[in-house]
Motif scaffolding. Sequence first.
Motif, short mmCIF file in Angstrom:
data_model
loop_
_atom_site.label_atom_id
_atom_site.label_comp_id
_atom_site.label_asym_id
_atom_site.label_seq_id
_atom_site.Cartn_x
_atom_site.Cartn_y
_atom_site.Cartn_z
N PHE A 19 -7.22 39.09 0.13
CA PHE A 19 -7.74 37.81 0.47
C PHE A 19 -7.58 36.50 -0.38
CE2 PHE A 19 -10.28 40.34 4.00
CZ PHE A 19 -9.46 40.48 4.78
N GLN A 20 -8.16 36.90 -1.72
CA GLN A 20 -7.98 35.90 -2.63
C GLN A 20 -6.74 35.40 -2.88
OE1 GLN A 20 -10.29 37.44 -5.75
NE2 GLN A 20 -12.28 36.60 -4.80
N LEU A 22 -3.93 35.96 -1.02
CA LEU A 22 -3.24 35.29 0.01
C LEU A 22 -3.73 33.87 0.17
CD1 LEU A 22 -3.63 38.29 2.50
CD2 LEU A 22 -1.29 37.30 1.37
N LYS A 23 -4.77 33.61 -0.13
CA LYS A 23 -5.38 32.04 0.03
C LYS A 23 -4.81 31.31 -1.01
CE LYS A 23 -9.54 29.32 0.53
NZ LYS A 23 -10.99 29.23 0.44
N LEU A 24 -4.76 31.86 -2.24
CA LEU A 24 -4.10 30.86 -3.31
C LEU A 24 -2.61 30.81 -2.93
CD1 LEU A 24 -5.71 32.55 -6.51
CD2 LEU A 24 -6.05 30.42 -5.56
N LYS A 25 -1.88 31.76 -2.77
CA LYS A 25 -0.52 31.76 -2.22
C LYS A 25 -0.03 30.59 -1.11
CE LYS A 25 3.47 34.67 -1.54
NZ LYS A 25 3.72 36.14 -1.38
N ASN A 26 -0.91 30.65 -0.15
CA ASN A 26 -0.65 29.83 0.95
C ASN A 26 -1.50 28.96 1.21
OD1 ASN A 26 1.31 31.95 2.16
ND2 ASN A 26 -0.23 33.31 2.21
N GLU A 33 -6.36 36.06 7.59
CA GLU A 33 -6.95 36.52 8.83
C GLU A 33 -5.99 37.36 9.71
OE1 GLU A 33 -7.60 32.55 10.65
OE2 GLU A 33 -9.43 32.18 9.16
N VAL A 34 -4.87 37.09 9.49
CA VAL A 34 -3.62 37.82 10.23
C VAL A 34 -3.81 39.53 9.51
CG1 VAL A 34 -1.26 38.46 10.43
CG2 VAL A 34 -1.97 36.18 10.66
N LEU A 35 -3.87 39.48 8.19
CA LEU A 35 -3.87 40.74 7.58
C LEU A 35 -5.36 41.52 8.24
CD1 LEU A 35 -3.47 43.05 5.45
CD2 LEU A 35 -4.61 41.44 3.83
N TYR A 36 -6.44 40.63 8.39
CA TYR A 36 -7.72 41.34 8.84
C TYR A 36 -7.65 41.82 10.18
CZ TYR A 36 -12.73 41.54 9.94
OH TYR A 36 -13.72 42.20 10.29
N VAL A 37 -6.90 41.29 11.06
CA VAL A 37 -6.86 41.71 12.49
C VAL A 37 -6.01 42.87 12.55
CG1 VAL A 37 -5.76 41.16 14.69
CG2 VAL A 37 -7.28 39.34 13.61
N GLN A 38 -4.82 42.84 11.70
CA GLN A 38 -3.90 44.10 11.56
C GLN A 38 -4.86 45.23 10.92
OE1 GLN A 38 -0.88 42.24 9.64
NE2 GLN A 38 0.29 41.87 11.18
N LEU A 39 -5.71 45.03 10.07
CA LEU A 39 -6.29 45.99 9.46
C LEU A 39 -7.37 46.58 10.53
CD1 LEU A 39 -6.93 44.91 5.90
CD2 LEU A 39 -5.81 46.81 6.55
N GLN A 40 -7.99 45.66 11.14
CA GLN A 40 -9.10 46.17 12.14
C GLN A 40 -8.38 46.95 13.34
OE1 GLN A 40 -11.89 46.50 11.40
NE2 GLN A 40 -12.60 44.61 10.65
N ASN A 41 -7.26 46.46 13.91
CA ASN A 41 -6.26 47.36 14.80
C ASN A 41 -6.04 48.57 14.36
OD1 ASN A 41 -6.59 45.04 16.56
ND2 ASN A 41 -4.77 44.17 16.09
N ILE A 64 -0.74 54.66 6.00
CA ILE A 64 -0.27 54.08 6.82
C ILE A 64 -0.10 52.74 6.43
CG2 ILE A 64 -2.25 53.20 8.29
CD1 ILE A 64 -0.93 54.00 10.78
N ILE A 65 0.95 51.89 6.82
CA ILE A 65 1.41 50.59 6.61
C ILE A 65 1.07 49.58 7.53
CG2 ILE A 65 3.25 49.03 5.63
CD1 ILE A 65 4.62 51.34 4.41
N PRO A 66 -0.22 48.78 7.66
CA PRO A 66 -0.62 48.06 8.68
C PRO A 66 0.11 46.58 8.55
CG PRO A 66 -2.18 48.12 6.89
CD PRO A 66 -1.16 49.08 6.51
N HIS A 67 0.68 46.33 7.52
CA HIS A 67 1.06 44.86 7.06
C HIS A 67 2.32 45.20 5.98
CE1 HIS A 67 1.40 41.10 4.96
NE2 HIS A 67 0.76 40.60 6.24
N PRO A 68 3.45 44.53 6.11
CA PRO A 68 4.29 44.91 5.10
C PRO A 68 4.05 44.66 3.89
CG PRO A 68 5.09 43.31 7.09
CD PRO A 68 3.64 43.41 6.96
#
Length: 103
Positions: A19-20, A22-26, A33-41, A64-68
């Motif tokens: 998360f840190q 991704l926040k710094l990069k973007n 938040e997208v990663l979090y939703v994908q992980l929860q799903n 499993i790969i929840p996010h690329p």
Amino acid sequence: MAKQVIWSLVAKKQLKEAFQILKLKNGNNEIGEVLYVQLQNILHRISMNPFIGQTTEIENIRYIIPHPGYTLFYRHSLKKIEVVVLWDNRLKMGELKVIPRKE
């Protein structure tokens, strides 16, 4: 029936770092938040059927790969799913040498 999902200390640390980064990069939390939703799903799906992930050389450890950008390694038992590693796919897999033991 869904199993309880718990995170190892290593996986919690890796999630926080993801998360840190991704926040710094973007410059915002949107991708985190997208990663979090994908992980929860995916964790909900795993809790319903722990055999959807690919097997590894280690007994009861699947991935499993929840996010690329990330691979989720988990251990399953009769009552729970334990997330053991949240691997950043930009790193070399050779660096993933130790799966944390059961906590």
